[in-house]
Design an enzyme around this catalytic site. Sequence first.
Site, mmCIF file in Angstrom:
data_model
loop_
_atom_site.group_PDB
_atom_site.id
_atom_site.type_symbol
_atom_site.label_atom_id
_atom_site.label_comp_id
_atom_site.label_asym_id
_atom_site.label_seq_id
_atom_site.Cartn_x
_atom_site.Cartn_y
_atom_site.Cartn_z
ATOM 1 N N ASP A 24 0.788 -1.253 0.000
ATOM 2 C CA ASP A 24 0.000 0.000 0.000
ATOM 3 C C ASP A 24 0.814 1.293 0.000
ATOM 4 O OD1 ASP A 24 -1.906 -1.944 0.189
ATOM 5 O OD2 ASP A 24 -2.765 -1.296 2.087
ATOM 6 N N LYS A 129 -6.620 -4.694 -3.045
ATOM 7 C CA LYS A 129 -7.224 -5.469 -1.958
ATOM 8 C C LYS A 129 -8.284 -4.628 -1.249
ATOM 9 C CE LYS A 129 -3.457 -4.479 1.323
ATOM 10 N NZ LYS A 129 -4.228 -3.615 2.193
ATOM 11 N N CYS A 162 -2.054 -2.644 7.756
ATOM 12 C CA CYS A 162 -2.043 -3.554 6.600
ATOM 13 C C CYS A 162 -0.816 -4.446 6.538
ATOM 14 C CB CYS A 162 -2.202 -2.758 5.317
ATOM 15 S SG CYS A 162 -3.855 -2.054 5.180
HETATM 16 N N1 TIU Z 1 -2.609 0.210 4.353
HETATM 17 C C1 TIU Z 1 -3.097 0.379 5.584
HETATM 18 O O1 TIU Z 1 -2.389 0.199 6.565
HETATM 19 N N2 TIU Z 1 -4.389 0.860 5.706
HETATM 20 C C2 TIU Z 1 -4.804 1.682 6.718
HETATM 21 O O2 TIU Z 1 -5.962 2.077 6.777
HETATM 22 N N3 TIU Z 1 -3.866 2.040 7.641
HETATM 23 C C3 TIU Z 1 -3.998 2.937 8.651
HETATM 24 O O3 TIU Z 1 -3.079 3.038 9.453
HETATM 25 N N4 TIU Z 1 -5.085 3.699 8.711
#
Ligand code: TIU
Length: 226
Positions: A24, A129, A162
């Site tokens: 991400d 995802k 994530c």
């Molecule tokens: N990629 C991921 O970690 N999604 C989140 O929403 N992370 C947060 O820390 N908000």
Amino acid sequence: MKIVEAQPFPYELPEQGVALIVIDMQRDFIEAGGFGSMLGNDVRPLAAIVPAVRELIAAFRHRAWPIIHTREGHQSDLSDCPRAKRHRGFPKLRIGDVGPMGRILIDGQPGNEIIAELAPAPGEYQIVKPGKGAFYKTDLSTILADLKTTHLVFAGVTTEVCVQTSMREANDRGYYCLLIEDCTASYFPGFRQSALDMIRAQGAIVGWTATLKGFLQSMEDKRTYA
Ligand code: TIU
């Protein structure tokens, strides 16, 4: 195999069957105006890991080892976004609302793109995802089975959300998981540290962690171990 200086004990890195998962590294989390900032976070600490992640990706490219980039994103009709996820807390804009980088956390919108510095190269995998974990409702298991992957190296954001969720999913599926410490970040430095600690506690209950330097040194090590 190579031996990576890792915590809580050395990580055995085979010559084959290793893949990199970059979680991400998309504008939604790293740039202002995306999902991360709408949740009230200061996004600036996340950009600090970009040069290290670039170096890690370059090392995998150099060896022609597989690289899988993930993005957290939903379909434009929100059919894969549970109400419980969208109606959570008090964000400035919710998933699917129109923000400065297009609709928040929607596949295909400018904010959902991986940042330019880490853009996937041709031949690299890109997985969208709908959840925090990279295996949930994605083709990741099939891709890894086709690649005959046994060992997964992790990088990306955020460490305790994530990255950790994906690493736990991978651990339950039998992969040897290694997280590169300087290639992962959180909006909360304390959570990043706690996530690293809980991953490697109890004899690597979820997996190992190593520094980028330690990992790259082991990759370049000319010696092999039985
Ligand atoms: N990629 C991921 O970690 N999604 C989140 O929403 N992370 C947060 O820390 N908000």
